[in-house]
Design an enzyme around this catalytic site. Structure first.
Site, short mmCIF file in Angstrom:
data_model
loop_
_atom_site.label_atom_id
_atom_site.label_comp_id
_atom_site.label_asym_id
_atom_site.label_seq_id
_atom_site.Cartn_x
_atom_site.Cartn_y
_atom_site.Cartn_z
N GLU A 1 22.29 69.15 101.39
CA GLU A 1 21.39 67.99 101.28
C GLU A 1 19.95 68.39 101.61
O GLU A 1 19.01 67.96 100.94
CB GLU A 1 21.85 66.84 102.18
CG GLU A 1 23.12 66.14 101.70
CD GLU A 1 22.92 65.29 100.43
OE1 GLU A 1 21.76 64.95 100.10
OE2 GLU A 1 23.92 64.97 99.77
N GLU B 1 24.67 52.82 89.34
CA GLU B 1 23.65 53.79 89.70
C GLU B 1 23.17 54.57 88.48
O GLU B 1 21.97 54.81 88.32
CB GLU B 1 24.25 54.73 90.73
CG GLU B 1 23.25 55.52 91.51
CD GLU B 1 23.94 56.21 92.69
OE1 GLU B 1 24.61 55.52 93.49
OE2 GLU B 1 23.82 57.43 92.80
N GLU C 1 27.41 60.66 101.37
CA GLU C 1 26.92 59.29 101.27
C GLU C 1 26.03 58.91 102.46
O GLU C 1 25.01 58.25 102.32
CB GLU C 1 28.09 58.31 101.18
CG GLU C 1 29.02 58.52 99.98
CD GLU C 1 28.39 58.12 98.64
OE1 GLU C 1 27.27 58.57 98.35
OE2 GLU C 1 29.05 57.37 97.90
N ASP D 1 18.50 64.38 90.78
CA ASP D 1 19.55 63.54 91.36
C ASP D 1 20.42 62.90 90.28
O ASP D 1 21.62 62.73 90.47
CB ASP D 1 18.97 62.47 92.30
CG ASP D 1 19.95 62.13 93.42
OD1 ASP D 1 20.55 63.07 93.99
OD2 ASP D 1 20.13 60.95 93.73
#
Ligand SMILES: Cc1ncc(CNC=O)c(N)n1
Length: 220
Positions: free
Chosen positions: A210, A88, A140, A47
């Site tokens: 995803e 992040e 998102e 990620d």
């Protein structure tokens, strides 16, 4: 009450794949505490690489929002997302040292490469603003819904993983996703049939990417 728009009809129409993305076994295992830490470390490394590729994508959304949107607030919403990506990346680096993951040696897996290539294709000026906004929202929203689930009543999420869950599962991120959804929904209200078909296709493809992304964590 929010008005039900075309995005909600797509979520209903593609419910099974949408649920596969937002209630994936990896996420469910975080919520029930059975998560395998090697899976978490794999996800963390992959990620981090994904997010580094996501930044230029969001930058292109920001440019499009500044140039093409009739609403000046669109740019501010995207800029907020950009700012949280800055935090992040710092968070990922702190987590890497906590979990003893060396990002410099992490190699992007196939699903990650394919997802990044898909984002690069969306950055083309040929892609309509309504389509790119739909993709941005879906990317998102999957994280928001997944990690919020790990914080809902009855969770047994291990305390050392609650940081990750709060990052995407907090109310501010939920609000932000809802703002992005409203932008996409507004654009789609005025979109041609062709643009609507493209946006629906991109929505489904984001969700599929995803699911494939979560699947990488299975390898540990
Ligand atoms: C694979 C994937 N999808 C969505 C997000 C959430 N957006 C930014 O962080 C993410 N981090 N990773």
């Amino acid at each position: 009450m929010e008005k039900r728009g075309v995005i909600d009809t797509w979520i209903d129409k593609h419910r099974s794949i949408y649920t596969a993305a937002t209630r994936h076994a990896f996420v469910v295992s975080i919520r029930d505490g059975s998560v395998d830490l090697s899976s978490f470390r794999t996800w963390l490394g992959q990620d981090y690489l994904f997010v580094r590729g996501f930044v230029p994508f969001v930058a292109s959304v920001l440019i499009r929002a500044g140039k093409e949107s009739g609403e000046s607030s669109d740019m501010e919403v995207v800029l907020g997302g950009m700012a949280s990506l800055n935090d992040e990346i710092e968070w990922f680096k702190r987590e890497a040292s906590k979990w003893d993951v060396d990002f410099s040696t992490v190699v992007p897996q196939k699903a990650n490469q394919e997802y990044t290539r898909f984002l690069e294709a969306l950055m083309s000026s040929d892609v309509k603003y309504s389509v790119i906004m739909t993709a941005f929202w879906a990317i998102e929203a999957v994280y928001q819904e997944s990690f919020a689930h790990c914080l809902e009543d009855g969770n047994k999420t291990p305390v050392e993983l609650t940081g990750a869950c709060h990052r995407w599962g907090n109310d501010g991120f939920k609000q932000y996703c809802s703002s992005v959804k409203n932008i996409a929904g507004r654009c789609l209200e005025n979109a041609s049939g062709e643009a609507l078909a493209e946006a629906e296709d991109v929505f489904v493809r984001v969700i599929e990417h995803e699911v494939a992304f979560w699947e990488m964590s299975r390898g540990g």
